[in-house]
Design an enzyme around this catalytic site. Structure first.
Site, PDB file in Angstrom:
ATOM      1  N   ALA A 188       2.111   6.544 -14.244  1.00 38.41           N
ATOM      2  CA  ALA A 188       3.267   5.584 -15.046  1.00 38.41           C
ATOM      3  C   ALA A 188       3.636   4.522 -13.790  1.00 38.41           C
ATOM      4  O   ALA A 188       3.591   3.247 -14.094  1.00 38.41           O
ATOM      5  CB  ALA A 188       4.454   6.083 -15.412  1.00 38.41           C
TER       6      ALA A 188
ATOM      7  N   TYR B 131       3.402   9.650 -11.383  1.00 36.98           N
ATOM      8  CA  TYR B 131       2.553   8.766 -10.319  1.00 36.98           C
ATOM      9  C   TYR B 131       1.854   7.651 -11.253  1.00 36.98           C
ATOM     10  O   TYR B 131       1.613   6.574 -11.079  1.00 36.98           O
ATOM     11  CB  TYR B 131       1.645   9.638  -9.713  1.00 36.98           C
ATOM     12  CG  TYR B 131       0.763   8.932  -8.766  1.00 36.98           C
ATOM     13  CD1 TYR B 131       1.296   8.418  -7.446  1.00 36.98           C
ATOM     14  CD2 TYR B 131      -0.645   8.961  -9.220  1.00 36.98           C
ATOM     15  CE1 TYR B 131       0.285   7.783  -6.504  1.00 36.98           C
ATOM     16  CE2 TYR B 131      -1.387   8.179  -8.090  1.00 36.98           C
ATOM     17  CZ  TYR B 131      -1.071   7.724  -6.773  1.00 36.98           C
ATOM     18  OH  TYR B 131      -1.814   7.053  -5.989  1.00 36.98           O
TER      19      TYR B 131
ATOM     20  N   ASN C  19       0.952  -1.293  -0.041  1.00 37.27           N
ATOM     21  CA  ASN C  19      -0.042   0.181  -0.177  1.00 37.27           C
ATOM     22  C   ASN C  19       0.721   1.426   0.059  1.00 37.27           C
ATOM     23  O   ASN C  19       0.524   2.158  -0.680  1.00 37.27           O
ATOM     24  CB  ASN C  19      -0.998  -0.046   1.107  1.00 37.27           C
ATOM     25  CG  ASN C  19      -1.666   1.336   1.546  1.00 37.27           C
ATOM     26  OD1 ASN C  19      -2.509   1.673   0.997  1.00 37.27           O
ATOM     27  ND2 ASN C  19      -0.863   1.849   2.543  1.00 37.27           N
TER      28      ASN C  19
HETATM   29  P1  NDP Z   1      -1.269   8.588   2.642  1.00 39.88           P
HETATM   30  O1  NDP Z   1      -0.317   9.679   2.127  1.00 39.88           O
HETATM   31  O2  NDP Z   1      -2.320   8.937   3.545  1.00 39.88           O
HETATM   32  O3  NDP Z   1      -0.310   7.605   3.555  1.00 39.88           O
HETATM   33  C1  NDP Z   1       0.734   6.899   2.824  1.00 39.88           C
HETATM   34  C2  NDP Z   1       1.504   5.680   3.839  1.00 39.88           C
HETATM   35  O4  NDP Z   1       2.644   5.384   3.279  1.00 39.88           O
HETATM   36  C3  NDP Z   1       2.011   6.383   5.253  1.00 39.88           C
HETATM   37  O5  NDP Z   1       1.575   5.209   6.175  1.00 39.88           O
HETATM   38  C4  NDP Z   1       3.378   6.554   4.964  1.00 39.88           C
HETATM   39  O6  NDP Z   1       4.335   6.340   6.249  1.00 39.88           O
HETATM   40  C5  NDP Z   1       3.621   5.422   4.014  1.00 39.88           C
HETATM   41  N1  NDP Z   1       5.080   5.691   3.113  1.00 39.88           N
HETATM   42  C6  NDP Z   1       5.049   6.727   2.200  1.00 39.88           C
HETATM   43  N2  NDP Z   1       6.371   6.566   1.693  1.00 39.88           N
HETATM   44  C7  NDP Z   1       6.837   5.258   2.187  1.00 39.88           C
HETATM   45  C8  NDP Z   1       8.179   4.527   2.094  1.00 39.88           C
HETATM   46  N3  NDP Z   1       9.040   4.877   1.229  1.00 39.88           N
HETATM   47  N4  NDP Z   1       8.249   3.587   2.881  1.00 39.88           N
HETATM   48  C9  NDP Z   1       7.593   2.968   3.618  1.00 39.88           C
HETATM   49  N5  NDP Z   1       6.183   3.651   3.830  1.00 39.88           N
HETATM   50  C10 NDP Z   1       5.801   4.673   3.222  1.00 39.88           C
HETATM   51  O7  NDP Z   1      -1.593   7.776   1.503  1.00 39.88           O
HETATM   52  P2  NDP Z   1      -2.877   7.021   1.028  1.00 39.88           P
HETATM   53  O8  NDP Z   1      -3.751   6.171   2.230  1.00 39.88           O
HETATM   54  O9  NDP Z   1      -3.829   8.100   0.670  1.00 39.88           O
HETATM   55  O10 NDP Z   1      -2.797   6.075  -0.150  1.00 39.88           O
HETATM   56  C11 NDP Z   1      -2.234   4.743   0.061  1.00 39.88           C
HETATM   57  C12 NDP Z   1      -2.394   3.968  -1.051  1.00 39.88           C
HETATM   58  O11 NDP Z   1      -3.488   4.267  -1.894  1.00 39.88           O
HETATM   59  C13 NDP Z   1      -1.226   4.410  -2.111  1.00 39.88           C
HETATM   60  O12 NDP Z   1      -0.593   3.421  -2.708  1.00 39.88           O
HETATM   61  C14 NDP Z   1      -1.869   5.582  -3.062  1.00 39.88           C
HETATM   62  O13 NDP Z   1      -1.072   5.459  -4.275  1.00 39.88           O
HETATM   63  C15 NDP Z   1      -3.021   4.833  -3.284  1.00 39.88           C
HETATM   64  N6  NDP Z   1      -3.967   5.753  -3.489  1.00 39.88           N
HETATM   65  C16 NDP Z   1      -4.891   6.735  -2.975  1.00 39.88           C
HETATM   66  C17 NDP Z   1      -5.735   7.407  -3.357  1.00 39.88           C
HETATM   67  C18 NDP Z   1      -6.376   8.612  -2.592  1.00 39.88           C
HETATM   68  O14 NDP Z   1      -7.210   9.250  -3.207  1.00 39.88           O
HETATM   69  N7  NDP Z   1      -5.937   8.560  -1.267  1.00 39.88           N
HETATM   70  C19 NDP Z   1      -6.267   7.299  -4.575  1.00 39.88           C
HETATM   71  C20 NDP Z   1      -5.638   6.195  -5.307  1.00 39.88           C
HETATM   72  C21 NDP Z   1      -4.814   5.254  -4.846  1.00 39.88           C
HETATM   73  P3  NDP Z   1       4.583   7.740   7.183  1.00 39.88           P
HETATM   74  O15 NDP Z   1       3.324   7.989   7.780  1.00 39.88           O
HETATM   75  O16 NDP Z   1       5.604   7.313   7.784  1.00 39.88           O
HETATM   76  O17 NDP Z   1       4.816   8.667   6.188  1.00 39.88           O
END
Ligand code: NDP
Length: 244
Positions: free
Chosen positions: A154, A152, A87
């Site tokens: 891609a 993003y 995720n």
């Molecule tokens: P958030 O930005 O709310 O949360 C991101 C999470 O990923 C956090 O727990 C963060 O950890 C963690 N994270 C980011 N970079 C890393 C890394 N390099 N290594 C480990 N952990 C990492 O994201 P969302 O909940 O919105 O998104 C979750 C997924 O859903 C993603 O894959 C996103 O692309 C996808 N998505 C989201 C949409 C949306 O509208 N929100 C739409 C479509 C897809 P930390 O808290 O420590 O920074």
């Protein structure tokens, strides 16, 4: 014995909702996050107070050495990982002409290499057990592309390709690989949207609302469950009908 799920990016948003749902359904929920140890610890404490089993590790999914170390530690403690939810991801809004090579590489390092690293780290164990479920979180932009989000889009399209190919490769080993493509979901990733934009997005969505992290978590939990035992290689949109 409780099943173990490993969820990347579990400190916030969709990943956090997955951690809560799996833990409350009796799974041992282990999650990774990059920096937010405070939020991760609060979540673990809250779930343990409810009698659930949860723990976290600080781990950047783009760091292969750290991923291998953490997965090794989880396997020592839990003996097996039954499900993996890839995720964790970053997003970036920028014109394609303004993207730097560093922007491009970081996007792919987290959103694609991160999936590769975590999947390779757990897959050997799943193949030995002849069972396992992997759910990759892509995005509707990986399906149709978004202006000003070329990197993003891609990277998320690569996750869809990886899902389909890997499902074919490991199906005979009893491992299922599926993908969830969220639409617009109310998380920090969309915190910068103003009310006018949110209203326009709601109008564009047949179900007339923005999604919640729990909407996505329920689809992920379904794909990891026995209910989905004949489903692999599929791309499931959780987008209120915005992309059909
Ligand atoms: P958030 O930005 O709310 O949360 C991101 C999470 O990923 C956090 O727990 C963060 O950890 C963690 N994270 C980011 N970079 C890393 C890394 N390099 N290594 C480990 N952990 C990492 O994201 P969302 O909940 O919105 O998104 C979750 C997924 O859903 C993603 O894959 C996103 O692309 C996808 N998505 C989201 C949409 C949306 O509208 N929100 C739409 C479509 C897809 P930390 O808290 O420590 O920074």
């Amino acid at each position: 014995m409780a099943k173990t799920v490993l969820i990347t990016g579990g400190s916030r948003g969709i990943g956090r909702a997955c951690v809560e749902l799996f833990a409350r359904r009796g799974w041992r929920a282990v999650f990774l996050c990059r920096t937010r140890a405070d939020a991760a610890k609060m979540l673990v404490d809250k779930l343990r107070a409810e009698g659930c089993d949860a723990e976290y590790f600080l781990c950047d999914v783009s760091d292969r050495t750290r991923v291998d170390e953490v997965v090794g530690e989880i396997l020592r403690r839990c003996h097996r990982i039954d499900a993996l939810v890839n995720n964790a991801a970053i997003s970036q809004i920028k014109l394609f002409t303004d993207l730097t090579p560093e922007d491009w590489r970081r996007m792919f390092a987290v959103n694609v290499d991160g999936v590769f690293n975590c999947t390779q780290a757990v897959l050997g164990g799943m193949i030995s057990e002849k069972s396992g479920a992997i759910v990759n979180i892509s995005s509707m932009w990986g399906q149709v592309g978004a202006s000003c989000e070329v990197a993003y889009s891609a990277a998320k399209a690569a996750v869809i390709g990886l899902t389909k190919a890997l499902a074919k490769e490991v199906g005979p080993s009893g491992v299922r690989v599926n993908c969830v493509c969220p639409g617009v979901i109310d998380t920090d990733m969309n915190a910068a949207l103003d009310e006018e934009t949110r209203a326009a997005l709601r109008d564009e969505t047949p179900l007339e609302r923005i999604g919640t992290p729990e909407d996505v978590a329920r689809a992920v939990a379904y794909l990891c469950s026995e209910e989905a035992s004949f489903i692999t290689g599929q791309i499931l949109g959780v987008n209120g009908g915005m992309i059909i």
